[in-house]
Write an enzyme that holds these catalytic residues in place. Structure first.
Site, PDB file in Angstrom:
ATOM      1  N   LYS A 161     119.386 146.172  36.533  1.00  0.00           N
ATOM      2  CA  LYS A 161     118.239 145.565  37.226  1.00  0.00           C
ATOM      3  C   LYS A 161     117.068 145.493  36.263  1.00  0.00           C
ATOM      4  CE  LYS A 161     115.647 148.065  40.278  1.00  0.00           C
ATOM      5  NZ  LYS A 161     114.315 147.989  39.666  1.00  0.00           N
ATOM      6  N   ASP A 202     118.830 150.809  35.954  1.00  0.00           N
ATOM      7  CA  ASP A 202     117.505 150.190  35.905  1.00  0.00           C
ATOM      8  C   ASP A 202     117.029 150.108  34.464  1.00  0.00           C
ATOM      9  OD1 ASP A 202     115.336 149.064  37.122  1.00  0.00           O
ATOM     10  OD2 ASP A 202     114.537 150.919  37.948  1.00  0.00           O
ATOM     11  N   SER A 238     112.419 155.075  38.558  1.00  0.00           N
ATOM     12  CA  SER A 238     111.577 155.968  39.368  1.00  0.00           C
ATOM     13  C   SER A 238     111.919 157.426  39.055  1.00  0.00           C
ATOM     14  CB  SER A 238     111.766 155.693  40.862  1.00  0.00           C
ATOM     15  OG  SER A 238     113.141 155.657  41.198  1.00  0.00           O
ATOM     16  N   GLU A 260     110.562 143.661  46.186  1.00  0.00           N
ATOM     17  CA  GLU A 260     109.817 144.887  46.518  1.00  0.00           C
ATOM     18  C   GLU A 260     108.449 144.532  47.096  1.00  0.00           C
ATOM     19  OE1 GLU A 260     109.650 148.044  43.618  1.00  0.00           O
ATOM     20  OE2 GLU A 260     108.140 149.129  44.786  1.00  0.00           O
ATOM     21  N   GLU A 302     112.817 144.108  36.040  1.00  0.00           N
ATOM     22  CA  GLU A 302     111.658 143.587  36.753  1.00  0.00           C
ATOM     23  C   GLU A 302     111.269 142.248  36.124  1.00  0.00           C
ATOM     24  OE1 GLU A 302     108.588 146.588  37.050  1.00  0.00           O
ATOM     25  OE2 GLU A 302     110.035 148.082  37.763  1.00  0.00           O
TER      26      GLU A 302
HETATM   27  O1  KIV Z   1     113.151 152.523  40.163  1.00  0.00           O
HETATM   28  C1  KIV Z   1     113.276 152.369  41.375  1.00  0.00           C
HETATM   29  O2  KIV Z   1     113.442 153.330  42.139  1.00  0.00           O
HETATM   30  C2  KIV Z   1     113.189 151.028  41.921  1.00  0.00           C
HETATM   31  C3  KIV Z   1     113.094 150.892  43.409  1.00  0.00           C
HETATM   32  C4  KIV Z   1     111.675 150.972  43.810  1.00  0.00           C
HETATM   33  C5  KIV Z   1     113.729 149.641  43.879  1.00  0.00           C
HETATM   34  O3  KIV Z   1     113.173 150.090  41.191  1.00  0.00           O
END
Ligand code: KIV
Length: 287
Positions: free
Chosen positions: A132, A103, A65, A201, A134
């Site tokens: 993390k 992420d 994000s 989410e 998706e």
């Molecule tokens: O990138 C991010 O901020 C996220 C959140 C929405 C969990 O993956």
């Protein structure tokens, strides 16, 4: 509160550490066993990481994000591996004792080989505790390969911002019994493949509850209802930076107003020649 004073408080402030020791998957599991909800926030820089660590945030997610919140892009797909590593290193330096999650950006886990190589980069170059990605059922072999390579994985399920186009927009997931059953199946499959944490989410609490009751691991929620073991919000949403936010976001502050107030005071002081003053200047030694 200055960054120095929050730094001094770091040793005792965090509920997951209590003693100032490093927050690990085990300490998070203990929180789950003791039924203590886990606070997680996104974070993208060093000074903010220091503050959040001292305020009791147990998990810092360096989310993709950042592409939208920090760079002003219109989608998370603009985050790259190099960009994510740079930000994550800064967060790790600011919060050495907090559980830091990196992420995996769009395209960085398109194949098992890429996923393992990029997961290793996150660990070796940025010092994350976990990465993390998706996921849906198609990512089973990727999660398995990463887990086998020793990379702790959090599987992000439900609304997947990197796949917003494929999912038909930023729509909440698990709307029907069929969709809910799929999410429960995906959760079980990811845990079976080696995921050590799940992040749901934008799914109804009813679905989260089914998942929490099915899987043995930590289930974090981002707009996924109170049944989750902990909750994450995008920092800029909860600080009041974002003009539009999903319905699950609560604004806990109005930081832009504080920034604007300071900026206005500075501009005024410059214009009125009140800043700088003699005490801000340097002297020249008499020779
Ligand atoms: O990138 C991010 O901020 C996220 C959140 C929405 C969990 O993956």
């Amino acid at each position: 509160m200055s960054v120095e004073s929050v730094d001094r408080k770091l040793a005792t402030a965090n509920p997951a550490s209590g003693t100032g020791s490093k927050i690990t998957l085990n300490s998070l599991k203990t929180m789950r066993q003791e039924n203590r909800p886990i606070a997680m926030l996104t974070c993208y820089d060093f000074p903010t990481a220091k503050i959040l660590a001292a305020c009791g945030v147990s998990i810092l997610l360096v989310g993709d994000s950042a592409a939208t919140t920090v760079l002003g892009e219109n989608s998370t797909i603009h985050a790259t591996m190099d960009f994510m590593i740079l930000l994550t290193r800064a967060v790790r330096r600011g919060a050495p004792d907090v559980f830091v999650m990196g992420d995996m950006p769009f395209g960085s886990y398109a194949t098992e080989e890429a996923a393992v190589a990029n997961g290793k980069r996150f660990m070796a170059e940025a010092g994350v505790d976990c990465v993390k990605l998706e996921c849906d059922l198609r990512h089973e072999s990727i999660v398995r390969a990463m887990s086998m390579a020793g990379i702790p994985v959090c599987a992000h399920l439900g609304l997947l911002p990197q796949r917003a186009v494929q999912q038909g927009g930023y729509r909440y997931q698990g709307r029907t019994e069929q969709e809910s059953d799929r999410l429960v199946r995906e959760s079980a499959a990811m845990v079976e493949a080696g995921a050590q944490m799940l992040l749901l989410e934008a799914v109804p609490d009813r679905v989260s509850r089914r998942i929490v009751e099915t899987v043995p691991c930590l289930v974090m929620g981002c707009g996924a209802g109170p049944s989750c073991h902990g909750h994450v919000l995008v920092l800029h949403d909860m600080l009041g930076y974002s003009e539009t936010v999903p319905r699950f976001v609560e604004r806990f502050g109005t930081v832009p107003a504080a920034v604007a107030e300071a900026a206005r005071a500075y501009v005024r002081a410059v214009e009125l020649r009140e800043y700088p003053q003699a005490r801000h200047g340097y002297g020249v030694k008499e020779s």
